[in-house]
Enzyme design. Sequence first.
Site, mmCIF file in Angstrom:
data_model
loop_
_atom_site.group_PDB
_atom_site.id
_atom_site.type_symbol
_atom_site.label_atom_id
_atom_site.label_comp_id
_atom_site.label_asym_id
_atom_site.label_seq_id
_atom_site.Cartn_x
_atom_site.Cartn_y
_atom_site.Cartn_z
ATOM 1 N N GLY A 43 31.941 -10.837 57.782
ATOM 2 C CA GLY A 43 32.634 -9.985 56.823
ATOM 3 C C GLY A 43 34.092 -9.762 57.155
ATOM 4 N N ILE A 44 34.675 -8.844 56.400
ATOM 5 C CA ILE A 44 36.094 -8.561 56.580
ATOM 6 C C ILE A 44 36.290 -7.544 57.708
ATOM 7 C CG2 ILE A 44 36.803 -9.031 54.228
ATOM 8 C CD1 ILE A 44 36.759 -5.830 53.958
ATOM 9 N N SER A 48 38.333 -5.833 61.338
ATOM 10 C CA SER A 48 38.573 -6.115 62.754
ATOM 11 C C SER A 48 37.279 -6.378 63.506
ATOM 12 C CB SER A 48 39.279 -4.918 63.386
ATOM 13 O OG SER A 48 40.419 -4.597 62.625
ATOM 14 N N VAL A 49 36.225 -5.626 63.161
ATOM 15 C CA VAL A 49 34.981 -5.751 63.916
ATOM 16 C C VAL A 49 34.382 -7.140 63.703
ATOM 17 C CG1 VAL A 49 32.679 -4.793 64.289
ATOM 18 C CG2 VAL A 49 34.565 -3.249 63.746
ATOM 19 N N GLU A 52 33.105 -15.987 53.055
ATOM 20 C CA GLU A 52 33.927 -15.563 51.932
ATOM 21 C C GLU A 52 35.385 -15.670 52.362
ATOM 22 O OE1 GLU A 52 32.371 -11.676 49.955
ATOM 23 O OE2 GLU A 52 34.141 -11.255 51.128
ATOM 24 N N GLY A 80 31.425 -8.575 49.395
ATOM 25 C CA GLY A 80 30.361 -9.576 49.324
ATOM 26 C C GLY A 80 29.180 -9.234 50.207
ATOM 27 N N LYS A 86 36.214 8.246 64.770
ATOM 28 C CA LYS A 86 37.075 9.433 64.908
ATOM 29 C C LYS A 86 36.882 10.098 66.288
ATOM 30 C CE LYS A 86 38.422 8.662 60.703
ATOM 31 N NZ LYS A 86 39.451 7.625 60.626
#
Length: 508
Positions: free
Chosen positions: A266-267, A269-270, A291, A385, A405
């Site tokens: 996926g998108i 940083s992780v 994707e 996605g 946080k």
Amino acid sequence: MDKHISELIGHSRLRDRIVTAETAASWIKNGMTLGLSGFTRAGDAKAVPFALIEKAKQQHLKVNVYTGASLGSDVDKMMAEAGIVNKRLPFQADSFMRKKINEGEILFIDQHLSHTAELVRSDVLNPIDFAIVEAVSITEDGMIIPSTSVGNSSIFVKKARHIIVELNTAQPKELKGLHDIYEVGKQGEREPIPLTKVDDRIGTIGIPVDEDKIIGIVLTNQFDSPSTIVPPDAETSAIANHLIHFLRKEVAAGRLSEHLAPLQAGIGSVANAVLYGLLNSEFSNLEVYSEVLQDAVFDLIDAGKVRFASGCSITLSQNKMKEVYSNLDAYRDKLILRPQEISNHPEIVRRLGLISINTALEADIYGNINSTHVRGTNMMNGIGGSGDFARNARLTIFVTKSVAKNGAISSIVPFVSHVDHTEHDVDVIITEYGYADLRGLAPIERAPLIIENCAHPDYRPQLREYFKEALKRGGQTPHVLEKAFSWHVNYEKYGTMMEPKYQLQTQE
Ligand code: COA
């Protein structure tokens, strides 16, 4: 100049349609619906949206904006600031637009990214008045060659009343040949999609277009905005290590080979950091069917770890962009860019048997995942996605840091405050503390595993207590309903999910 133009616009009849962005924007009227190219900051229309923002300073203008996914070049931000967006779909990732969505000023439809094309094709959504798509060239036979993303451009071009093409000379012209455009046809009348391998080419190198619909061509010269992902840190590296450990066990059990299975990541940083973890692993000859192709995919290709990558956009950091785009020919036989409907298609995802890795905001003790809504209320980015892949992959993995946080939020909660991916679709949850393999487990078997393997140690006692109390009430999926969201309520009221008695314990 003429030679330059004829290289860009192979089709001679279209060469006299060059206009300024301002002229193109003047055609767009209040209440219209626009289909813009752009997917995760890549290949977005850059000039006409800005001209539209300028125009809105003089006159009232509100439009519906459909895209592939999030836009770069601050287009989403500036459109939101100018107040010109009535309805936005299917995804965004800009903090100012997010604010306007959460204030109710922009109507946002958070949509599975493979669904938009189906809804446009079947005329469910508002008809598209203008498709505004970025391209690197238009061929002699009138095909639009997209730039760094395909996204929803092909369906927008097919269905829009009018088309404006932004020909961007800053984008590498060598992108021509990397795309594979396939039109699935109407639901109920279509054939199986003939894609059985990650590197199959099933369509054309450009978007076929009815040339009469192209009413303007705008010349631009602007790079995509670079991605904003941050490099791996201690937690994301630990998540990557747990993932590799899990995959090793799958190989040892004979369920995967050392080439694994096509990977989707996926998108953010992780997810990027998790892919980096594969660089130093023993796995080889890997394939990516994803994707967005982020930096890590190109590093894996360079290291000889990834054999082939199929995606629908290329989104890179500044340095990586320079490196990759000055040497695109080296990737020519290792890359394909497809429409997002194909990169995310459930039929293909199931057929290829993907390993799908996406990021959660929070997970609950039974395995439900929230990827989108902060405290069940405020939109973060959208489901993107992740649902297309999660529901259909061979292995559906969600990763998250155990806390957010500075520890005030536990990412493992009794009950997620919004459900994007249900317990039925989630196979494995990974945090920096470990992984929980949920396959074959009933809800009451899953909870202790998630609490002990994934939750932050400081939150484990509070989670254990909740689960113990819930078990006393019984049921297939035990809950203490009046306390199920108390963690989120506590955060809102006191700025932390941790109850006072556990705060004292962690200080001791
Ligand atoms: N509650 C509230 N905020 C949370 C949170 C939680 N449970 N968990 C994380 N956050 C916050 C972080 O503090 C951070 O905030 P900041 O931007 O103010 O620093 C932000 O969410 C992003 O978290 P981060 O840990 O940096 O993760 P990320 O960059 O990898 O993004 C998602 C994580 C979930 C937001 C992102 O992956 C996403 O939008 N996913 C949904 C779409 C998707 O999966 N698409 C891929 C399909 S191919």
